[in-house]
Motif scaffolding. Structure first.
Motif, PDB file in Angstrom:
ATOM      1  N   VAL A  85       0.973  -1.142   0.067  1.00  0.00           N
ATOM      2  CA  VAL A  85       0.006   0.136   0.061  1.00  0.00           C
ATOM      3  C   VAL A  85       0.831   1.257   0.055  1.00  0.00           C
ATOM      4  CG1 VAL A  85      -1.900   1.147   1.171  1.00  0.00           C
ATOM      5  CG2 VAL A  85      -1.710  -1.104   1.243  1.00  0.00           C
ATOM      6  N   ASP A  86       0.851   1.921  -1.086  1.00  0.00           N
ATOM      7  CA  ASP A  86       1.772   3.121  -1.159  1.00  0.00           C
ATOM      8  C   ASP A  86       1.000   4.326  -1.059  1.00  0.00           C
ATOM      9  OD1 ASP A  86       0.600   3.053  -3.808  1.00  0.00           O
ATOM     10  OD2 ASP A  86       2.490   2.424  -4.704  1.00  0.00           O
ATOM     11  N   GLY A  87       1.773   5.775  -1.392  1.00  0.00           N
ATOM     12  CA  GLY A  87       1.145   6.941  -1.426  1.00  0.00           C
ATOM     13  C   GLY A  87       0.814   7.552  -0.386  1.00  0.00           C
ATOM     14  N   LEU A  88       1.493   6.972   0.934  1.00  0.00           N
ATOM     15  CA  LEU A  88       1.130   7.404   2.393  1.00  0.00           C
ATOM     16  C   LEU A  88       2.018   8.658   2.569  1.00  0.00           C
ATOM     17  CD1 LEU A  88       1.173   3.927   3.939  1.00  0.00           C
ATOM     18  CD2 LEU A  88      -0.587   5.240   2.703  1.00  0.00           C
ATOM     19  N   GLY A  89       2.872   9.178   1.767  1.00  0.00           N
ATOM     20  CA  GLY A  89       3.844  10.181   2.311  1.00  0.00           C
ATOM     21  C   GLY A  89       3.282  11.603   3.103  1.00  0.00           C
ATOM     22  N   GLU A  90       2.210  12.214   2.337  1.00  0.00           N
ATOM     23  CA  GLU A  90       1.503  13.359   2.775  1.00  0.00           C
ATOM     24  C   GLU A  90       1.073  13.093   4.068  1.00  0.00           C
ATOM     25  OE1 GLU A  90      -0.631  15.518  -0.322  1.00  0.00           O
ATOM     26  OE2 GLU A  90       0.958  15.254  -1.773  1.00  0.00           O
ATOM     27  N   THR A  91       0.237  12.053   4.187  1.00  0.00           N
ATOM     28  CA  THR A  91      -0.614  11.930   5.401  1.00  0.00           C
ATOM     29  C   THR A  91       0.600  11.555   6.442  1.00  0.00           C
ATOM     30  OG1 THR A  91      -2.436  10.663   4.059  1.00  0.00           O
ATOM     31  CG2 THR A  91      -2.205   9.986   6.423  1.00  0.00           C
ATOM     32  N   MET A  92       1.501  10.769   6.357  1.00  0.00           N
ATOM     33  CA  MET A  92       2.376  10.729   7.482  1.00  0.00           C
ATOM     34  C   MET A  92       2.956  11.699   7.713  1.00  0.00           C
ATOM     35  SD  MET A  92       1.656   7.533   7.848  1.00  0.00           S
ATOM     36  CE  MET A  92       2.842   7.250   9.112  1.00  0.00           C
ATOM     37  N   GLU A  93       3.433  12.974   6.676  1.00  0.00           N
ATOM     38  CA  GLU A  93       4.015  13.863   7.093  1.00  0.00           C
ATOM     39  C   GLU A  93       3.146  15.080   8.183  1.00  0.00           C
ATOM     40  OE1 GLU A  93       4.582  16.045   3.492  1.00  0.00           O
ATOM     41  OE2 GLU A  93       6.631  14.617   2.870  1.00  0.00           O
ATOM     42  N   VAL A 132       5.346   9.446  19.748  1.00  0.00           N
ATOM     43  CA  VAL A 132       5.442   8.125  19.080  1.00  0.00           C
ATOM     44  C   VAL A 132       4.204   7.332  19.797  1.00  0.00           C
ATOM     45  CG1 VAL A 132       6.727   6.092  18.837  1.00  0.00           C
ATOM     46  CG2 VAL A 132       7.790   8.285  18.453  1.00  0.00           C
ATOM     47  N   ASP A 133       3.972   7.416  20.989  1.00  0.00           N
ATOM     48  CA  ASP A 133       3.039   6.518  21.506  1.00  0.00           C
ATOM     49  C   ASP A 133       1.670   6.928  21.138  1.00  0.00           C
ATOM     50  OD1 ASP A 133       4.929   5.284  23.097  1.00  0.00           O
ATOM     51  OD2 ASP A 133       4.920   6.621  24.914  1.00  0.00           O
ATOM     52  N   ASP A 134       1.378   7.862  20.694  1.00  0.00           N
ATOM     53  CA  ASP A 134       0.151   8.305  19.936  1.00  0.00           C
ATOM     54  C   ASP A 134      -0.138   7.789  18.762  1.00  0.00           C
ATOM     55  OD1 ASP A 134      -0.537   9.944  22.341  1.00  0.00           O
ATOM     56  OD2 ASP A 134       0.284  11.766  21.420  1.00  0.00           O
ATOM     57  N   ILE A 135       0.792   7.103  18.063  1.00  0.00           N
ATOM     58  CA  ILE A 135       0.427   6.504  16.884  1.00  0.00           C
ATOM     59  C   ILE A 135       0.564   4.990  16.707  1.00  0.00           C
ATOM     60  CG2 ILE A 135       1.541   6.593  14.265  1.00  0.00           C
ATOM     61  CD1 ILE A 135       2.864   9.103  15.082  1.00  0.00           C
ATOM     62  N   ALA A 136      -0.429   4.484  15.927  1.00  0.00           N
ATOM     63  CA  ALA A 136      -0.354   2.833  16.062  1.00  0.00           C
ATOM     64  C   ALA A 136      -1.016   2.635  14.392  1.00  0.00           C
ATOM     65  CB  ALA A 136      -1.063   2.345  17.066  1.00  0.00           C
ATOM     66  N   LEU A 137      -0.602   1.463  13.830  1.00  0.00           N
ATOM     67  CA  LEU A 137      -1.176   0.861  12.799  1.00  0.00           C
ATOM     68  C   LEU A 137      -2.433  -0.259  13.292  1.00  0.00           C
ATOM     69  CD1 LEU A 137       1.598  -0.034  10.367  1.00  0.00           C
ATOM     70  CD2 LEU A 137      -0.027   1.877  10.222  1.00  0.00           C
ATOM     71  N   LYS A 188      -8.792 -10.970   3.067  1.00  0.00           N
ATOM     72  CA  LYS A 188      -8.899  -9.537   2.824  1.00  0.00           C
ATOM     73  C   LYS A 188      -8.308  -8.755   4.168  1.00  0.00           C
ATOM     74  CE  LYS A 188     -12.272  -5.642   1.943  1.00  0.00           C
ATOM     75  NZ  LYS A 188     -13.618  -5.607   1.643  1.00  0.00           N
ATOM     76  N   VAL A 189      -7.502  -7.802   3.717  1.00  0.00           N
ATOM     77  CA  VAL A 189      -6.812  -7.046   4.791  1.00  0.00           C
ATOM     78  C   VAL A 189      -7.067  -5.611   4.717  1.00  0.00           C
ATOM     79  CG1 VAL A 189      -4.528  -6.667   5.839  1.00  0.00           C
ATOM     80  CG2 VAL A 189      -4.910  -8.979   4.951  1.00  0.00           C
ATOM     81  N   ASP A 190      -7.639  -4.803   5.619  1.00  0.00           N
ATOM     82  CA  ASP A 190      -7.824  -3.387   5.800  1.00  0.00           C
ATOM     83  C   ASP A 190      -6.549  -2.765   6.551  1.00  0.00           C
ATOM     84  OD1 ASP A 190     -10.116  -2.663   4.264  1.00  0.00           O
ATOM     85  OD2 ASP A 190     -11.022  -4.256   5.395  1.00  0.00           O
ATOM     86  N   ILE A 191      -6.132  -1.844   6.317  1.00  0.00           N
ATOM     87  CA  ILE A 191      -4.883  -1.068   7.207  1.00  0.00           C
ATOM     88  C   ILE A 191      -5.272   0.455   7.449  1.00  0.00           C
ATOM     89  CG2 ILE A 191      -2.415  -0.617   7.178  1.00  0.00           C
ATOM     90  CD1 ILE A 191      -2.111  -2.569   4.867  1.00  0.00           C
ATOM     91  N   GLN A 192      -5.304   0.699   8.699  1.00  0.00           N
ATOM     92  CA  GLN A 192      -5.762   1.988   9.317  1.00  0.00           C
ATOM     93  C   GLN A 192      -4.677   2.517  10.151  1.00  0.00           C
ATOM     94  OE1 GLN A 192      -9.270   0.978  11.297  1.00  0.00           O
ATOM     95  NE2 GLN A 192     -10.491   1.201   9.270  1.00  0.00           N
ATOM     96  N   LEU A 193      -4.692   3.990  10.181  1.00  0.00           N
ATOM     97  CA  LEU A 193      -3.746   4.650  11.076  1.00  0.00           C
ATOM     98  C   LEU A 193      -4.467   5.297  12.154  1.00  0.00           C
ATOM     99  CD1 LEU A 193      -0.909   5.647  11.634  1.00  0.00           C
ATOM    100  CD2 LEU A 193      -1.517   7.680  10.327  1.00  0.00           C
ATOM    101  N   GLU A 194      -4.206   4.977  13.406  1.00  0.00           N
ATOM    102  CA  GLU A 194      -4.733   5.526  14.687  1.00  0.00           C
ATOM    103  C   GLU A 194      -3.802   6.379  15.299  1.00  0.00           C
ATOM    104  OE1 GLU A 194      -7.460   3.001  17.604  1.00  0.00           O
ATOM    105  OE2 GLU A 194      -5.415   3.399  18.591  1.00  0.00           O
ATOM    106  N   VAL A 195      -4.543   7.758  15.321  1.00  0.00           N
ATOM    107  CA  VAL A 195      -3.805   8.801  16.031  1.00  0.00           C
ATOM    108  C   VAL A 195      -4.642   9.443  17.264  1.00  0.00           C
ATOM    109  CG1 VAL A 195      -2.657  11.246  15.668  1.00  0.00           C
ATOM    110  CG2 VAL A 195      -2.869   9.462  13.776  1.00  0.00           C
ATOM    111  N   ASN A 196      -3.775   9.647  18.477  1.00  0.00           N
ATOM    112  CA  ASN A 196      -4.589  10.242  19.527  1.00  0.00           C
ATOM    113  C   ASN A 196      -4.361  11.781  19.287  1.00  0.00           C
ATOM    114  OD1 ASN A 196      -5.545   7.723  20.776  1.00  0.00           O
ATOM    115  ND2 ASN A 196      -3.328   7.681  21.719  1.00  0.00           N
TER     116      ASN A 196
END
Length: 785
Positions: free
Chosen positions: A648-656, A666-671, A766-774
């Motif tokens: 899964v690519d194209g994640l750069g701007e989101t991660m920035e 760092v503790d506020d971020i998880a996959l 089937k696999v779904d990937i999400q980013l969790e941010v506090n």
């Protein structure tokens, strides 16, 4: 207010996430999608691994390793060993039987058929009174002057009764024909007018005469012309001076009567009405009328012939010619035939029947002689021209039989109890009976039946030697054939370590039979596994007496009866409810106990049901065909190399955006990894974070000690799991997540989740990937892929 905004944004994100995937299908160019998300927790969809079926997963497996792997019509995977259609030519059942030549001669005394009647003579004379004016001249001698006119008249009925004695074979007479060789038009009737004494003064004159017969009588003139209205008439026939007699002639040709008989006697009334008148001129003289003029009617009524109506009187009663009776042996029947009920023969098999005698009879008379032949009760004769058939009885006439009849033999019927056959041979007592009679109500010329020179009737019935082709045989037919086959199962790469032992997945054995016999059959079979050439007798399985449908005959062609015998565990029964299957429950797991065998010895026996009467359509040869398939459902382990990886690519701007968010650690971020799995396979998972160059980033995912995606318990219902993976960032610097451009996700099968579930091509992962941010962040939704 911030909370409500967060809910609306999450709803929008969830809607977008339905189409966000690695294919980069989502685009909203030219629209500002930058929003600020704040609150307790924010979940952003990063993408998903598309739903991937097991069939797609197996595309990457070494084909040679899966050489024996098959997929059925329902998508199930198994080891499958299929035998090409095997055939066996059954020895042709003899379809001919021999019937020896048979001949019988019958004799009868031919009856006397003359109609007896003495030739009857009519000889009647009537006096005619003479008138002069109004005076009747008497017998006194008187002088007569010249030129006097004398007249006379006489009329009345001439009545006679003629009797004929008629033979008993005649029920009535329709017509009597009169005449002889001298008078071919009938019996001559002469009407004479005699002047007698009056001729002494006859100066010439004329006479009229009429003779009328009743209805049904036919009169003819001298030339043979039929006279209308049954009347012979001549008006004013001249007679000359001194001509003392005038002759009139006619013929009685025939009498059409309803000739009812009284004690074999026919009475025919002869009634002729007559009328005569004359006129005569005199010349001078003396006359004594002691002898008056006369009307004389004379005839010899000779019977020439008659149309007689026959009764059904018998010439000979049903009788058997014992001298020629034969016991015949019919041979060449199928050796498999134990009890015969019927033999049905092919069209065109004929017997030749002839008769001799009565050669002097005309064809018309021969048609009136009925011949009935009673063949053995077992014979069923075919219908045809010039004769009638009812079962084993043939009825014809002498004309047809003496010309020769070709009679088909349809069948031999031995009744419900049947005939016990020994060595393909049956014995028959050939005792035909023959009856000869005159056909009732047949109208025949008497002359055609009269022949005083021949008294014996000779009837000869014969059947030439026959070789009859059988169409069908009905009876107890005990037929068995056996065939042995070795089904090779070797060639499997043992290094694959296919998990067969203990899987709980029972093999399914299919045997497809085509039965060419037009009678139901029963099949029995034995399958014995072999290892290293040694038969494992204790692991043998058997099936017994499974019914196989009979073949049918359509437009003269035999269409084989088909049946698929399914040998499997009882639990599989509901999968084979279609009528084309016969399911046989059996402990087939014994065939693969311990390990996959090298081969299966397959012995099959097909036989008829000798407990009931069956009908066999005879063919020159029969070809029994069968095919087989041995299906062993499989469970796989990791040695098969079932592996799937995607990025899964194209994640750069989101991660920035995440890296630049204030107050984020760092503790506020998880996959968050969510998986849906309907395969019965467990998968080990590996997750790797990549930078824009495709290299691993300094930030890595912290995986659980054993990260396993669980398989479905039944291969149908979804096995869903969710795991939250923390990020390992060097020195805890959250800015490092800005380097994450892609996530590589790898799945590798590690075994089965439930050993009793088989693999199916349509099962999927089937696999779904999400980013969790506090906490809150500002993010451009257009960059969320």
């Amino acid at each position: 207010m911030m909370k409500n905004l967060t809910y609306r944004l999450l709803a929008t994100i969830c809607a977008f996430s339905l189409i966000a995937c690695v294919d980069n299908d989502f685009r909203l160019d030219g629209t500002s999608l930058e929003v600020t998300v704040g609150g307790e927790t924010t979940v952003l969809p990063l993408g998903f691994l598309e739903q991937t079926t097991l069939a797609e997963l197996l595309e990457n497996v070494d084909e040679e390793s899966l050489e024996w792997l098959k997929i059925d019509e329902n998508g199930n995977y198994s080891l499958q060993f299929v035998g090409d259609e095997e055939s066996l030519e059954v020895e042709g059942i003899n379809n001919n039987i021999a019937v020896p030549e048979m001949s019988n001669t019958f004799y009868a005394q031919y009856p006397k058929l003359d109609i007896i009647a003495a030739d009857y003579t009519i000889d009647e004379t009537f006096e005619v009174s003479v008138l002069h004016g109004n005076n009747v001249l008497d017998g006194t001698t008187v002088p007569v002057a010249a030129g006097i006119t004398l007249t006379g008249i006489e009329e009345g009925t001439l009545t006679h009764n003629v009797s004929y004695e008629v033979p008993e074979q005649v029920s009535s007479i329709n017509t009597i024909y009169f005449g002889d060789d001298t008078h071919p038009y009938g019996s001559l009737i002469e009407v004479r007018f005699k002047l007698n004494e009056l001729n002494n003064i006859n100066a010439g004159g004329h006479v009229s005469v009429e003779l009328r017969a009743p209805d049904g009588y036919v009169l003819r003139d001298k030339s043979g012309n039929e006279l209308p209205n049954n009347t012979f008439s001549h008006d004013e026939v001249d007679f000359a001076e001194d001509q003392g007699e005038v002759l009139f002639e006619t013929y009685l040709s025939r009498v059409d009567i309803d000739g009812e008989l009284d004690n074999h006697t026919l009475n025919v009334p002869v009634e002729l009405e007559y009328h005569l008148s004359f006129e005569m001129l005199t010349h001078a003289g003396t006359v004594n009328l002691s002898t008056l003029p006369e009307l004389h009617v004379g005839a010899d009524l000779t019977v020439k012939d008659a149309d007689i109506v026959l009764n059904d009187s018998t010439i000979i009663e049903p009788t058997t010619s014992e001298e020629a009776a034969e016991d015949i042996t019919v041979s060449g029947l199928p050796a498999e035939l134990k009890i015969i009920n019927t033999l049905d023969f092919v069209d065109g098999n004929v017997m030749h029947l002839t008769a001799s005698g009565y050669s002097w009879l005309s064809d018309a008379a021969a048609e009136a002689v009925v011949i009935t032949a009673y063949f053995p009760d077992t014979f069923e004769l075919a219908a045809g021209d010039n004769y009638e058939i009812e079962g084993n009885v043939l009825t014809t006439d002498l004309k047809a039989l003496r010309e020769g009849l070709y009679v088909g033999l349809d069948a031999m019927d031995f009744g419900a109890e049947g005939y016990v056959v020994a060595g393909g041979t049956i014995g028959l007592a050939f005792r035909p009976e023959v009856e000869v009679a005159f056909k009732k109500d047949a109208v025949v010329k008497l002359s055609e039946l009269v022949n005083s020179g021949v008294s014996n009737l000779v009837i000869k019935t014969s059947i030439d030697a026959l070789s009859l082709s059988i169409n069908t045989v009905s009876g107890i037919i005990d037929y068995t054939y056996e065939q042995a086959e070795e089904i090779l199962l070797d060639g499997i790469d043992e290094e694959l370590e296919l998990e067969i032992l203990g899987t709980g997945l029972a093999p399914v054995i299919t045997i497809d039979f085509t039965n060419p016999l037009t009678m139901s059959a029963i099949v029995s079979a034995e399958l014995t596994p072999k290892k290293g050439g040694v038969a494992l007798e204790d692991n043998r399985i058997e099936i017994k007496d499974v019914p196989i449908a009979a073949a049918t005959v359509e437009n003269g062609e035999v269409v084989g009866g088909k049946m698929s015998v399914i040998i499997a565990d009882e639990s599989m029964r509901d999968n084979y409810t279609d009528p084309r299957y016969t399911f046989v429950a059996c402990d087939v797991t014994k065939l693969i106990e311990g390990s996959l065998p090298d081969a299966l010895d397959f012995d099959v026996t097909l036989q008829t049901d000798a407990s009931k009467v069956q009908t066999l359509y005879i063919e020159p040869k029969y070809v029994v065909t069968y095919g087989y398939a041995v299906d062993i459902p499989l469970a796989f382990n990791k040695t098969l190399g079932v592996r799937y990886a995607d990025t899964v690519d194209g994640l750069g701007e989101t991660m920035e955006a995440v890296a630049d968010a204030p107050d984020i650690t760092v503790d506020d971020i998880a996959l968050i990894i969510k998986t849906t799995n309907t395969t019965p396979l467990n998968f080990a998972a590996d997750v790797e974070l990549l930078d824009a160059s495709g290299n691993a980033t300094a930030v890595q995912v912290v995986l659980p000690e054993e990260y396993i995606l669980c398989g479905s318990k039944d291969g149908v219902n979804k096995a869903c799991s969710e795991v939250c993976l923390a990020l390992n960032v060097p020195n805890g610097d959250v800015k490092a997540v800005a380097d994450i451009e892609a996530i590589r996700f790898t799945l590798e099968a590690t075994g089965v989740a439930d050993e009793r579930v088989s693999l199916n091509a349509n099962q999927y992962v089937k696999v779904d990937i999400q980013l969790e941010v506090n906490g809150g962040i500002t993010v451009d939704l257009g960059t969320v892929k």
